[in-house]
Design an enzyme around this catalytic site. Structure first.
Site, PDB file in Angstrom:
ATOM      1  N   ASP A 105      58.080  65.567  55.583  1.00  0.00           N
ATOM      2  CA  ASP A 105      58.015  67.027  55.558  1.00  0.00           C
ATOM      3  C   ASP A 105      58.923  67.506  54.443  1.00  0.00           C
ATOM      4  O   ASP A 105      59.952  66.874  54.148  1.00  0.00           O
ATOM      5  CB  ASP A 105      58.476  67.615  56.896  1.00  0.00           C
ATOM      6  N   ASP A 119      50.134  69.843  57.319  1.00  0.00           N
ATOM      7  CA  ASP A 119      50.367  70.819  58.389  1.00  0.00           C
ATOM      8  C   ASP A 119      49.780  72.179  58.008  1.00  0.00           C
ATOM      9  O   ASP A 119      49.179  72.871  58.834  1.00  0.00           O
ATOM     10  CB  ASP A 119      51.865  70.972  58.667  1.00  0.00           C
TER      11      ASP A 119
END
Length: 151
Positions: A105, A119
């Site tokens: 991330d 995402d």
């Protein structure tokens, strides 16, 4: 669409992981930064100790989306885009979990947990799917014939 989502996500994760040390950040604009973190769970780090369960559930969800697309893809022109984003984002994160045991991330707003392009594809795909289902062409309801009511 799904292949483009996977390619873009994998490329951005590779660039971040190869150019920015783990837990390092680069401030960009306002609260937005590129912050290299690893997430072994799903959204917000939930189920971080249940990677195998997440892999199985994601695989089932991708399979269901493929079946749904095969049956419903032609119903609305936005469905292929929505499902392509959903499938691409899900497959890309799934590939990382299987291969690495975590996802990278890096998009960080400081007030929201860090996330990645996959995402984002999933969230946008869900939004497009919901909007297309809610706004789908529906047969208009018949109006009651009021012309004979005055006779």
């Amino acid at each position: 669409m799904a292949l483009a989502a996977v390619a873009a996500d994998q490329l951005t994760k590779h660039v971040v992981a190869s150019k920015l040390a783990l837990d390092s950040a680069v401030d960009l604009v306002g609260p937005f930064s590129i912050h290299h973190v690893q997430n072994s769970g799903i959204a917000f780090g939930l189920f971080s100790s249940a990677t195998a369960v997440v892999i199985v559930l994601t695989t089932i969800a991708v399979g269901w989306m493929l079946v749904f697309f095969a049956r419903s893809g032609a119903r609305h022109p936005a469905l292929p885009v929505a499902l392509g984003l959903l499938i691409g984002g899900s497959v890309s994160n799934l590939a990382d979990r299987v291969r690495l045991g975590y996802v990278t991330d890096f998009l960080d707003l400081r007030w929201w947990p860090a996330f990645n392009l996959a995402d984002t594809c999933i969230v946008v795909g869900v939004a497009v799917l919901v909007a297309s289902l809610l706004l789908a062409d529906r047969t208009p309801r018949r109006r009651a014939d009021t012309s004979s009511a005055h006779l």
